[in-house]
Design an enzyme around this catalytic site. Structure first.
Site, mmCIF file in Angstrom:
data_model
loop_
_atom_site.group_PDB
_atom_site.id
_atom_site.type_symbol
_atom_site.label_atom_id
_atom_site.label_comp_id
_atom_site.label_asym_id
_atom_site.label_seq_id
_atom_site.Cartn_x
_atom_site.Cartn_y
_atom_site.Cartn_z
ATOM 1 N N ASP A 208 0.831 -1.209 0.000
ATOM 2 C CA ASP A 208 0.000 0.000 0.000
ATOM 3 C C ASP A 208 0.856 1.246 0.000
ATOM 4 O O ASP A 208 2.081 1.203 0.173
ATOM 5 C CB ASP A 208 -1.050 -0.021 1.109
ATOM 6 N N ASN A 216 -3.714 12.645 0.781
ATOM 7 C CA ASN A 216 -5.029 13.181 0.415
ATOM 8 C C ASN A 216 -5.317 14.476 1.162
ATOM 9 O O ASN A 216 -5.855 15.438 0.584
ATOM 10 C CB ASN A 216 -6.126 12.156 0.729
ATOM 11 N N HIS A 221 -8.169 14.925 -2.719
ATOM 12 C CA HIS A 221 -8.566 13.583 -3.161
ATOM 13 C C HIS A 221 -8.415 13.394 -4.669
ATOM 14 O O HIS A 221 -8.182 12.268 -5.129
ATOM 15 C CB HIS A 221 -10.008 13.296 -2.727
ATOM 16 N N ASP A 225 -6.443 10.254 -6.053
ATOM 17 C CA ASP A 225 -6.942 9.267 -7.025
ATOM 18 C C ASP A 225 -5.976 9.118 -8.196
ATOM 19 O O ASP A 225 -5.743 8.007 -8.690
ATOM 20 C CB ASP A 225 -8.325 9.685 -7.561
ATOM 21 N N ARG A 241 3.272 -11.479 -17.625
ATOM 22 C CA ARG A 241 3.456 -12.924 -17.795
ATOM 23 C C ARG A 241 2.182 -13.690 -17.468
ATOM 24 O O ARG A 241 1.337 -13.208 -16.699
ATOM 25 C CB ARG A 241 4.593 -13.414 -16.895
ATOM 26 N N GLU A 252 -5.970 2.323 -0.684
ATOM 27 C CA GLU A 252 -4.627 2.400 -1.269
ATOM 28 C C GLU A 252 -3.902 1.064 -1.216
ATOM 29 O O GLU A 252 -2.686 1.013 -1.438
ATOM 30 C CB GLU A 252 -3.802 3.474 -0.539
#
Length: 336
Positions: A208, A216, A221, A225, A241, A252
């Site tokens: 994350d 944010n 925001h 995003d 692959r 996140e």
């Protein structure tokens, strides 16, 4: 024996009666034939009748005009092989073999075939054919009805494509375009349960964005995003692959499945992804130790078969938080 006048008169009357009956039957047969001709030609589907030798004995207007593009008089009394100007020899052989198969196994026959029609366009037809038998059950021939399913097939193709798109959308994260949590919940346990490749190991990583809430709060925001989109696109480039899966699990947090020859190569691969994100050099003032957008990782290499999915997830989650506790922009790593 010489007949009397009365007897002759009686004989003549009987002959006249029979002649009248014959005339009536002939008229009835003529009317029935006319009715059948009108009925056949009213049917919009191509219809034909062949005798036991494969010679056309009947055909309606739809068959002669739409399929072959010649007059019925040019069809009747001829076989497939006697119409080379409208039925190529390879197709004649194909249809002949279909007819023989039906004659060898009397009953019905249904199949699909692409047909070059008289207007030069290829259409897809279903052929519905059945053998015709006489009173003594001897084979007389076969009757065929053709149904144009070109538009039906096209509609099915469009519908299938739309259904595939709906399935894809139902499994896609609307923000990043990668797989979503729903797909993850389906793939995760199945992937761990079914993986059994030789000379390869399965790897799962949770990752994350470090201090994403602070990002944010600082930049808004909209930019947050956009950061998630950029990160997803950057990582996705490395996952081309067979067997690679990339999910946005929520907020996140992301998840990756990938295969490697050994655990060292798995760790090296995640180090490459970590460096890719660092190289973006996206400002993040509140990420105090690094001042730019970074990721933390929890990587589990599965070398022992039969692991429980819950145990793998919990281990990856533990390693992720260990990486954060160690200062973030780290890779927590273990082998199961």
């Amino acid at each position: 024996m010489k007949l009397t006048y009365e007897e002759l008169e009686k004989k003549v009357a009987q002959l006249e009666q029979k002649a009248s009956l014959v005339d009536h039957l002939q008229l009835e047969i003529s009317n029935n034939n006319q009715f059948l001709d009108i009925l056949l030609n009213t049917i919009p589907n191509p219809v034909f009748y062949k005798d036991i030798h494969g010679v056309y004995q009947k055909a309606n207007d739809a068959f002669s005009e739409v399929i072959l593009g010649i007059k019925k008089e040019q069809i009747i009394g001829k076989s497939l092989f006697e119409l080379p100007e409208v039925i190529p020899s390879n197709l004649a052989q194909k249809y002949y073999e279909k007819d023989r198969k039906l004659f060898d196994n009397p009953g019905t026959q249904i199949y699909e075939s692409e047909v070059m029609c008289a207007d030069g366009n290829k259409r897809i037809y279903y052929f519905y054919k059945a053998t015709v038998q006489g009173e003594n059950r001897e084979l007389l021939g076969l009757i065929g009805v053709m149904l144009d399913v070109t538009q039906l097939k096209e509609n099915q193709r469009i519908l299938n494509k739309k259904n595939e798109l709906l399935i894809q959308l139902s499994y896609s994260d609307s923000l990043t375009g990668i797989y979503n949590r729903r797909k993850f919940d389906e793939v995760f346990p199945e992937k761990i349960k079914s993986f059994n490749r030789q000379n390869s190991i399965l790897n799962f990583v949770l990752l994350d964005v470090d201090h994403f809430k602070l990002y944010n709060d600082t930049y808004g925001h909209y930019k947050g995003d956009n950061i998630l989109r950029i990160i997803a696109a950057t990582i996705k480039k490395r996952l081309s692959r067979k067997g690679d899966y990339f999910f946005r699990i929520g907020g996140e947090e992301f998840g990756i499945f990938f295969e490697s020859n050994d655990e060292k190569k798995a760790l090296k691969f995640i180090q490459v992804i970590k460096h890719d994100i660092e190289a973006l050099d996206i400002e993040h003032k509140k990420n105090t130790m690094h001042k730019k957008v970074t990721l933390s990782f929890g990587l589990v290499s599965i070398i022992n078969r039969g692991q429980e999915s819950k145990k793998v997830y919990e281990e990856a989650d533990r390693l992720l938080y260990e990486a954060k506790a160690n200062g973030r922009n780290q890779i927590g790593f273990s082998v199961l």
